[in-house]
Structure formats: structure tokens, C-alpha cells
Scaffold this motif. Sequence first.
Motif, PDB file in Angstrom:
ATOM      1  N   LEU A 132      30.530  -2.886  52.497  1.00 41.54           N
ATOM      2  CA  LEU A 132      31.758  -3.674  52.450  1.00 41.54           C
ATOM      3  C   LEU A 132      32.701  -3.174  51.359  1.00 41.54           C
ATOM      4  O   LEU A 132      33.918  -3.081  51.567  1.00 41.54           O
ATOM      5  N   ILE A 133      32.152  -2.840  50.199  1.00 39.05           N
ATOM      6  CA  ILE A 133      32.990  -2.348  49.102  1.00 39.05           C
ATOM      7  C   ILE A 133      33.697  -1.053  49.493  1.00 39.05           C
ATOM      8  O   ILE A 133      34.847  -0.814  49.102  1.00 39.05           O
ATOM      9  N   ASN A 134      33.028  -0.243  50.312  1.00 41.84           N
ATOM     10  CA  ASN A 134      33.627   1.017  50.766  1.00 41.84           C
ATOM     11  C   ASN A 134      34.538   0.837  51.976  1.00 41.84           C
ATOM     12  O   ASN A 134      35.031   1.818  52.535  1.00 41.84           O
ATOM     13  N   GLY A 135      34.779  -0.405  52.380  1.00 48.05           N
ATOM     14  CA  GLY A 135      35.704  -0.665  53.471  1.00 48.05           C
ATOM     15  C   GLY A 135      35.173  -0.327  54.846  1.00 48.05           C
ATOM     16  O   GLY A 135      35.954  -0.095  55.784  1.00 48.05           O
ATOM     17  N   LEU A 136      33.842  -0.312  54.991  1.00 50.86           N
ATOM     18  CA  LEU A 136      33.218   0.019  56.268  1.00 50.86           C
ATOM     19  C   LEU A 136      32.712  -1.234  56.966  1.00 50.86           C
ATOM     20  O   LEU A 136      32.499  -2.270  56.330  1.00 50.86           O
ATOM     21  N   ARG A 137      32.480  -1.114  58.244  1.00 58.62           N
ATOM     22  CA  ARG A 137      31.960  -2.222  59.042  1.00 58.62           C
ATOM     23  C   ARG A 137      30.443  -2.305  58.879  1.00 58.62           C
ATOM     24  O   ARG A 137      29.751  -1.286  58.919  1.00 58.62           O
ATOM     25  N   LEU A 138      29.944  -3.519  58.716  1.00 57.09           N
ATOM     26  CA  LEU A 138      28.504  -3.693  58.589  1.00 57.09           C
ATOM     27  C   LEU A 138      27.779  -3.243  59.851  1.00 57.09           C
ATOM     28  O   LEU A 138      28.229  -3.543  60.967  1.00 57.09           O
ATOM     29  N   PRO A 139      26.658  -2.537  59.715  1.00 55.31           N
ATOM     30  CA  PRO A 139      25.838  -2.282  60.899  1.00 55.31           C
ATOM     31  C   PRO A 139      25.321  -3.614  61.433  1.00 55.31           C
ATOM     32  O   PRO A 139      25.104  -4.563  60.683  1.00 55.31           O
TER      33      PRO A 139
END
Length: 240
Positions: A132-139
Motif C-alpha cells: 500500500l505504501i508503494n501505491g500498489l494494489r493488494l494481492p
Amino acid sequence: MLYNLNIEDVLFLDIETVPQQPTFHELPENFQKLWTQKSAYFRAEGQGPEDVYERAGIYAEFGRIICISSGVVVQKGGERFFRVKSFHDDDETKLLASFNNMLNKFTNHPGKCLCAHNGQEFDYPYIARRTLINGLRLPKILDLAGMKPWDVKDKLMDTLQLWKFGDYKNYTSLSLLCAAFNIPTPKDDIDGSQVAGVYYGEGDLDRIVRYCEKDTLAVANLLLRYKGEAIIGMENMEVV
């Protein structure tokens, strides 16, 4: 559940983390203040925040992931092998994007689950938070909103929690359980407390990756021991 579990449906994993910066004084000023506040809860008398900064890597807000090793048990010619793949990069966003893509593909089939030692307290939430901190979608498997506790337990296995048998008092290290079950120890080179020093001091990420892969095999072997089955030797570990 344990004895009925198909070991080939399990993805074993281990992560290695380091503080965001090599030293406390290299942190941005706002994070220096925040670490000073955070570390006040465990600093000994006379210690400053810089004296305990090596612990920053265990907190997702102050650390980052440099390696995730994941492996599966496979059968070939009637013999078991452990096939392991590591995701490692100085760019954490790239590392997590690659790992999470693999994780979604693996868990897109019924009955698949993850297994880590102390995973419920460390590996799984750390990966989710840094994602989340890296701006990615959770698997999907780590998107736990609305999930029942028993569903989480079945999907996110933890060899530490299995060993507790409902006992909440004690932490038992992977090294101790390997010794108790006569599993060859993965701690034959470095241990977790030395990872940051090897990374920042020596720049030897490959050494850390090898250590992480051995830990992942140790987790797989521990679960095999729990099931009363033979362990997989280092000679049967395949790095892909």
C-alpha cells in the motif's frame, strides 16, 4: 486439516527487511522525529533513537523489503524437490509488483495457501503494508477486509501459530524448532540481525538472497515434520 493438507498447494515464503536509510541521521527530519517517538517505548535508559535504529527494519513504516523468497514442493520421479524463486531489488516497488503478480497467479486456483514462520505477525502484514505504501494494489489473498478469522487462518498458515497449540505466551524461533526437529539449520552464514549490515555495509544482496532461500526451505521442512513426513535436503532445492 494438517494431515489432509496437500503440501503441493502451499506457497512457502520468507522476507528480508532493512531500515529505510543506512543510519538514523540520514532519515528525513520528520521521520527522525517519528522514530524518536516510536523508539521511546523500547529504548533503554541512556539510549538515543540512533542507538536502536537497527530495529527500524522490523516496522513497515520505517523499513522496506529487499528480498522475498517463495517456494513450492514438487514431485519428480517419485522424489520431492523444493523449487524456490526469489524476488529481490533495490527498488522495492518493482520487487513487490513482481512478487504480487506471481502471488495472484498462484492463489487463483482453489485450495492454494501461504505458509511462513511468524507470518501472521510479520511477513503477511509487512508485505501488505509496504504494498500500500508503494501505491500498489493488494494481492487478493492479502486483502483481508471482511474475512472471518478462520478463513484467514486457512489461507495464511503460520508454522509458529501451529506450534503454539493455542498458547499465546511464547515466541519460538525458526532456529529452535529446526534444532528440535533435527532439521539442518539455515543459520549457517548470517542471521536476521545481520541483514542490514550486509546490505548497507557490504552491498551483498546475493548473500542475503541465499540466506532467505534457506529460511524458506526450513519453513517447508518444518511443516513436513509437523505432518510426520520426510524433509527435503538442500541438494533437492532448485533455484529458478
